[in-house]
Design an enzyme around this catalytic site. Structure first.
Site, short mmCIF file in Angstrom:
data_model
loop_
_atom_site.label_atom_id
_atom_site.label_comp_id
_atom_site.label_asym_id
_atom_site.label_seq_id
_atom_site.Cartn_x
_atom_site.Cartn_y
_atom_site.Cartn_z
N PRO A 49 0.81 -1.21 0.00
CA PRO A 49 0.00 0.00 0.00
C PRO A 49 0.85 1.27 0.00
CG PRO A 49 0.11 -0.93 2.20
CD PRO A 49 0.87 -1.86 1.32
N ASP A 88 -2.12 2.93 2.44
CA ASP A 88 -1.51 3.00 3.76
C ASP A 88 -1.93 4.34 4.34
OD1 ASP A 88 0.05 2.39 5.91
OD2 ASP A 88 1.91 3.08 4.99
N TRP A 616 3.92 -0.04 10.28
CA TRP A 616 4.46 -1.14 9.48
C TRP A 616 3.74 -2.44 9.79
CZ3 TRP A 616 7.05 -0.15 5.33
CH2 TRP A 616 7.80 1.01 5.25
N GLN A 654 12.16 -1.22 0.80
CA GLN A 654 11.17 -1.92 1.61
C GLN A 654 11.73 -3.22 2.18
OE1 GLN A 654 8.43 -0.83 2.62
NE2 GLN A 654 8.44 1.01 1.38
N TRP A 658 8.40 -3.23 4.45
CA TRP A 658 7.25 -4.06 4.16
C TRP A 658 7.61 -5.53 3.98
CZ3 TRP A 658 4.59 -5.67 -0.72
CH2 TRP A 658 3.27 -6.07 -0.46
N LYS A 691 19.69 11.77 -7.20
CA LYS A 691 18.38 11.46 -6.68
C LYS A 691 17.40 12.54 -7.15
CE LYS A 691 17.16 9.29 -2.36
NZ LYS A 691 17.52 9.10 -0.97
N LYS A 694 12.12 17.37 -5.47
CA LYS A 694 11.42 18.59 -5.88
C LYS A 694 12.33 19.79 -5.71
CE LYS A 694 6.76 17.05 -4.98
NZ LYS A 694 5.98 16.72 -3.80
#
Length: 1142
Positions: A49, A88, A616, A654, A658, A691, A694
């Site tokens: 999610p 999530d 988590w 993750q 996750w 990377k 913004k």
RNA sequence: AGUCCCAUAGCUCAGUUGGUUAGAGCGCCACACUGAUAAUGUGGAGGUCGGCGGUUCAACUCCGCCUGGGACUACCA
């Protein structure tokens, strides 16, 4: 019959994207892709999610493309692939977003804003970008069920979490513990590791460090012979020394006792420290100085090593408390040397100062050795560390007066009472003020307790909200005892297919081996409440595993008089409708849940433990919670239809997020893996490898990219450019290249096919020409196609989408377009009927198959291509390529030797063209022959088979072979290192050199004898024919090229006949141009008049028929004058010509 | 600090169990093609395979160390 292949006037993948998407919606294809596979074996996929409180980025396109590819592929392979989207929705990022929006802080919650309103704001805020996410998901072609997503804040979802927690509780996995955690005094909250890993949290800071002297109480005899005996230990946080209760040594580390002097006070002492670090603290230059020569103030301090010990020898020794401010409970157990495996000799002294209240490792080893922590009793009777929650040494007034009397040396302590342990926590202090560390160090120096004081730069975490350093601090938390399941997790992990494998064995495997218990507690508001109720003293507790159970307990509580009534009286237990679980009807969040007071078995009131659980846990529990297991869908999971997952994919970040929580929960609850295969993909960086952010303005907007290029090229680019697990340097030029190179070529190939197929009314209703009757080149491309099917199928199966995409791309551009179509164009507009049919059928099959192979990666264009092809032929009536089946390869159609022969043809053609280039003879000018030296019979056969193709492609009349018997070949020997290497060993180089120097006679002798003896470095070595490759590199007097083992020679003589033919071809070419520029249809017949000229007359007369047939001319005539002349400019002369419709 | 990943042409990437001309695409230069044509094709130039050591007859490939980039984990004092 009569249906035509769609022809397009322009090619815009962005438009195709939109149009195909419209059709998908119209036909409800996503649902059909699931319903049409009902009853088939299931392929289980779990969606990790995302949080919808942020805008989706280009990296989400990457991750979701990977997921989509395998779900679509498995659907095409006939599996039933259900996939539910998920959101999530809990956690700190959401809360902080809301706080920022509302302009409040954590402290304001419950004061300026009610918890109720606050959580309502979180509930709305978290789904803020749902629209954008849905939009992107659709546009990028990610098929996932967005209409029935699982949402972690759902009451049903939470109920399953409670069920799972209760299961863990029942099995003894849940415990409450007092542990050291990162804590931000400035923010008044503990921090999760996730928060600590926000960018910029770890910063270099310069701290005052000290090597402290701990006076021994029971020194070994030899330690007492010179001055006072001390252990010395280094710390970067001198303020924690007042909480020291033990020293830790490495059991197997060697230690020494050293006689020397304190550098500050000049007092004699015997120091114990790690042998390896002796020179770090005692200058080797002073090694030879005599102890007695030392005068206080000397730069070089003499020292003398008098004994050596192992760490275990020191364990159990006692020392005097360094700062006698506070007496710990159980004092007799404190101030001992204890063992710890984690001790190293990389820095410090090899003896570690242990303050169990301020270090996680400290707490662990101290507990193991029975060392008490240094704790105070506050005025409420609670056991506290020496520092309060705001980050200062406790004020005496905040402590229990009795405790102060019995345990605190008020005189000593007064001096430091109320001092903040870091200046940053004290609102009145700045960086320039003296720190507590410095004050303490100065005192130690004066008291002969400091051996060395230094500034030291190290990396230290900071609170991302307040920018202030984090404090490691003991807090009360609930834990999952995941260490209990560690071995099983490791075992189960070995059965998981990781892509890449190293992530599973390395990053993940190592993580499991060093697993710690899972800290579940979060002291926040917006999250899943921990369903544990406790009596005030904590002697009785209940863990609630369902709403039903909660209601039963509430009833008891009402009876006991602790609650007036059940606040959710409209909720009907056991009714799993949406309405019943609607938050208007029941809301398991705070603050409502906190108002529930239960009754203990002995009749005492129990309040809920105020904690929320780690988000988590929410996401890791999704296999169960998304199904509202076990309250609903119990069978789906228990029978393995929706659990465990066959496949999941997320970013590599993750791995310990996750991926871990899924694995851990699954192992503990079901003793099973949660997923059988996993792809952990890398990052999407900008084109320079930075990377995306913004702030830097280098983030690529996924919506813009899809709008501009369409999803297909975007997906294709992302998948084929680099393996998913490598980082992708995203460059839009690469997307553009994919569009042009792959999709452009494929589109052109289709357009070409459609154009002629429509002219010829090809619709595959004609009898299928058997493969055996099709020409070599058709069998070749079909062979390649079948090899491709197998390869691509294998790649998808092995979760290697990059290789699959690259293989498809190579087939389409290099083999299908640039070789097959280019060489066969004439068959489509001329050609005999059967041959033409073979060509159409072959090309059709290739295109149609490609549309299926590529469908998982480029779902939009593939679907259009598939439908355009099948709409005309009706061969496959599937509504979409995504409902169709993945092609099966036919081994009987694969002919590897044929593929090799064609490769040979391509190589020879390429070499011939290179030779033409060298002497500047354009391809249109026919040449007489190519000569190919042949040393083995099969070589000739191979070339004979593809002779026509080569001759056609490079425009030569003949291919002739020169064999050994002519005696004109110049041969060369190339050693086969692989075979010869093991035989020759060290002489390999010499043998190779000798072989290459052999004369022509020696080579023939070698060939006849089948072996040859060489004397290399005095050693006789017999080389067999099989150990070398004999090839012909040259035909003297010819224009020769060679590549690998192939050599060719080109006859560049242009005879008169050849010249005439060249001119004729030139005419064909020019007339075709005129036809085109005059706008004639490709079927129009024409009439050609050419002005007589000595340059061309002969050529025209000889090749009149040929030209006429090529340009569809009824008549070609030589005339004195043309009426409407077009001037044709040949290189060395000009000719007038007239072309008109017949 | 540890663990893991990555490093091959200007750029993006291939490169089988170690075997001798290290490949492709893009870009660049030159040319050709013009009935697949808002295309296409051909040729050419361009590499100390990040560095240093080692194993080996032979290393882009295996091993060690280092450098640079990245990710994750972490107050080892």
């Amino acid at each position: 019959m009569g249906k035509k292949f769609a022809e397009y006037s322009n090619f815009n993948l962005s438009d195709i994207n939109k149009e195909v998407m419209r059709q998908w919606d119209e036909k409800d294809l996503f649902h059909k892709s699931i319903t049409t596979r009902e009853g088939a074996p299931s392929f289980v996929f779990f969606e990790g999610p995302p949080s919808a409180n942020g805008m989706p980025g280009i990296h989400h396109v990457m991750a979701r493309s990977i997921k989509d590819i395998f779900c679509r592929y498995k659907t095409m392979k006939g599996f039933h692939v259900k996939r539910k989207a998920g959101w999530d929705t809990h956690g700190l990022p959401v809360e902080l977003g809301v706080e920022k929006e509302l302009g409040i802080t954590k402290e304001d919650i419950g004061k300026k804003i009610s918890v109720d309103d606050y959580n309502a704001a979180c509930r709305t805020n978290v789904m803020k970008f749902t629209k954008e996410w849905t939009d992107l998901t659709r546009k990028m072609g990610y098929w996932v069920d967005l209409e029935n997503p699982y949402i972690t804040y759902d009451n049903k979802y939470i109920e399953t979490l409670w069920y799972l927690l209760k299961e863990l509780y029942k099995n003894g996995y849940l415990y409450k513990g007092y542990t050291i955690q990162p804590y931000s005094p400035a923010a008044g909250t503990g921090l999760s590791s996730h928060e600590l890993n926000q960018p910029g949290c770890y910063r270099d800071v310069k701290d005052t460090t000290v090597v402290a002297q701990f006076k021994m109480l029971d020194p070994k005899p030899e330690m007492t012979q010179f001055g006072t005996p001390f252990f010395i230990a280094w710390t970067t946080t001198p303020w924690t020394l007042s909480s020291n209760t033990a020293l830790c040594v490495g059991p197997n580390i060697p230690y020494v006792a050293v006689q020397s002097y304190n550098p500050y006070t000049g007092q004699p002492a015997t120091y114990v420290l790690a042998k390896d670090l002796l020179n770090a603290h005692f200058n080797p230059k002073a090694a030879d100085l005599a102890l007695e020569d030392y005068k206080p103030g000397d730069k070089l301090i003499p020292f003398k090593v008098i004994a050596e010990y192992k760490g275990t020898d020191l364990v159990g020794m006692r020392y005097e408390q360094l700062m006698k401010w506070i007496t710990p409970e159980n004092e007799s157990q404190a101030f001992r040397v204890i063992p710890g495996d984690y001790v190293t000799t990389e820095d410090g002294t090899g003896i570690v100062h242990i303050a169990p209240t301020f270090g996680a490792d400290d707490a662990k080893v101290a507990k193991a050795a029975g060392i008490p922590p240094l704790q105070l009793v506050d005025k409420y009777g609670n056991l506290r560390p020496s520092v309060d929650l705001t980050g200062k040494f406790y004020l005496l007034s905040d402590l229990d007066p009795d405790y102060v009397k019995t345990h605190i040396n008020v005189g000593e302590y007064k001096k430091y009472e109320g001092r903040f342990v870091k200046n940053a926590y004290d609102p009145k202090l700045t960086d320039k003020d003296e720190t507590l560390d410095i004050s303490i160090c100065m005192d130690m120096k004066a008291n002969n307790q400091a051996f060395k004081i230094e500034k030291h730069v190290h990396n230290y975490p900071h609170c991302w909200r307040t920018d202030k350093p984090v404090l490691y601090y003991p807090l009360d938390s609930w834990f999952i005892c995941s260490t209990k399941a560690r071995n099983r997790m490791i075992e189960l992990n070995k059965t998981i297919k990781w892509k890449p494998e190293s992530t599973g064995s390395g990053r993940f495997g190592k993580w499991l081996e060093n697993l710690n218990d899972w800290n579940l507690s979060r002291s926040r508001y917006w999250g899943t409440p921990l369903p544990i109720w406790r009596t005030e003293e904590g002697t009785e507790e209940k863990c609630i595993g369902s709403i039903t159970e909660l209601f039963e307990e509430i009833e008891k509580s009402v009876k006991a008089g602790f609650m007036k009534e059940n606040p959710w009286k409209n909720f009907k237990v056991g009714v799993y409708t949406k309405e019943n679980y609607d938050p208007k009807n029941i809301d398991l969040h705070r603050p409502y849940i906190d108002s529930i007071i239960l009754v203990s078995d002995s009749g005492k009131p129990m309040k809920r433990e105020a904690d929320l659980i780690d988000v988590w846990f929410d996401s890791g529990a999704m296999p169960f919670a998304q199904m509202h297991y076990p309250f609903e869908n119990k069978d789906l999971i228990d029978k393995g239809e929706y659990y465990p997952a066959n496949f999941i994919a997320e970013g590599v970040d993750q791995t310990r997020g996750w991926f871990f929580t899924l694995h851990a929960i699954s192992t503990m609850i079901k003793d099973s893996v949660a997923f059988k295969a996993v792809i952990s993909n890398g990052l999407v960086l900008d084109k320079n490898g930075n990377k995306m952010s913004k702030r830097l303005g280098n983030a690529v907007d996924p919506f813009g990219a899809i709008e501009k290029y369409g999803s297909d090229p975007l997906r294709w680019y992302m998948i084929t450019n680099a393996s998913p697990w490598d980082n992708l340097k995203f460059d839009t030029e690469g997307v553009e290249e994919v569009r042009r190179k792959f999709f452009g070529t494929l589109y052109n190939t289709y357009s070409f096919f459609a154009l002629y197929a429509n002219v010829d009314k090809f619709d595959y209703s004609q009898t299928e020409i058997p493969m055996s009757k099709r020409p070599e080149i058709d069998r070749w491309i079909i062979s390649l196609l079948n090899s491709l099917i197998k390869e691509v199928d294998d790649c998808y199966n092995e979760y290697e989408p990059t290789k699959a995409g690259r293989a498809i791309s190579e087939f389409v551009t290099d083999n299908l377009s640039n070789w097959y179509v280019r060489l066969n164009r004439k068959r489509f507009w001329g050609g005999k009927e059967e041959d033409k049919q073979a060509a159409y059928q072959t090309l059709y099959t290739c295109l149609e198959t490609v549309s299926r192979l590529m469908a998982p990666i480029a779902p939009f264009f593939a679907d259009q291509l598939f439908l355009d092809l099948n709409a005309a032929t009706g061969k496959d009536k599937s509504e979409s390529v995504h409902l169709a089946y993945f092609p099966k390869f036919d081994a009987s159609l694969i002919d590897k030797r044929l593929e090799e022969r064609m490769q040979l043809a391509q190589d020879i053609s390429s070499m011939t063209l290179a030779l033409r280039k060298k002497v500047n003879i354009k391809v249109r000018q026919p040449l007489k022959q190519i000569m190919v030296p042949i040393l083995a019979e099969h070589e000739q056969e191979n070339i004979e088979a593809v002779k026509d193709l080569i001759m056609n492609e490079v425009n030569v009349k003949e291919i002739n072979f020169v064999d050994d018997s002519t005696g004109i070949l110049v041969k060369k020997i190339k050693p086969d290192f692989k075979k010869l290497g093991p035989k020759c060993g060290k002489s390999m180089k010499a043998v190779a050199a000798l072989l290459q120097e052999l004369t022509q006679e020696e080579i023939s002798k070698f060939e006849k004898a089948g072996q040859y003896t060489i004397n290399a470095n005095g050693a006789e070595i017999t080389v067999d024919k099989e150990d070398v490759e004999i090839l012909s590199e040259d035909i003297p007097g010819w224009l020769v090229a060679n590549n690998g083992s192939i050599t060719i020679a080109l006859d560049v003589t242009i005879t008169d006949d050849l010249r005439k033919e060249g001119i004729a071809r030139e005419f064909v070419n020019r007339i075709q141009n005129i036809r085109k520029s005059s706008g004639f249809e490709i079927t129009d017949k024409i009439c050609v008049k050419i002005e007589k000229s000595d340059n061309v007359n002969a050529a025209i007369n000889d090749y009149k028929e040929y030209i006429a047939s090529q340009v569809l001319a009824n008549e070609i005539s030589l005339v004195d004058n043309v009426v409407n002349p077009t001037e044709l400019d040949f290189d060395d002369f000009k000719v007038n010509i007239e072309v008109e419709k017949a």
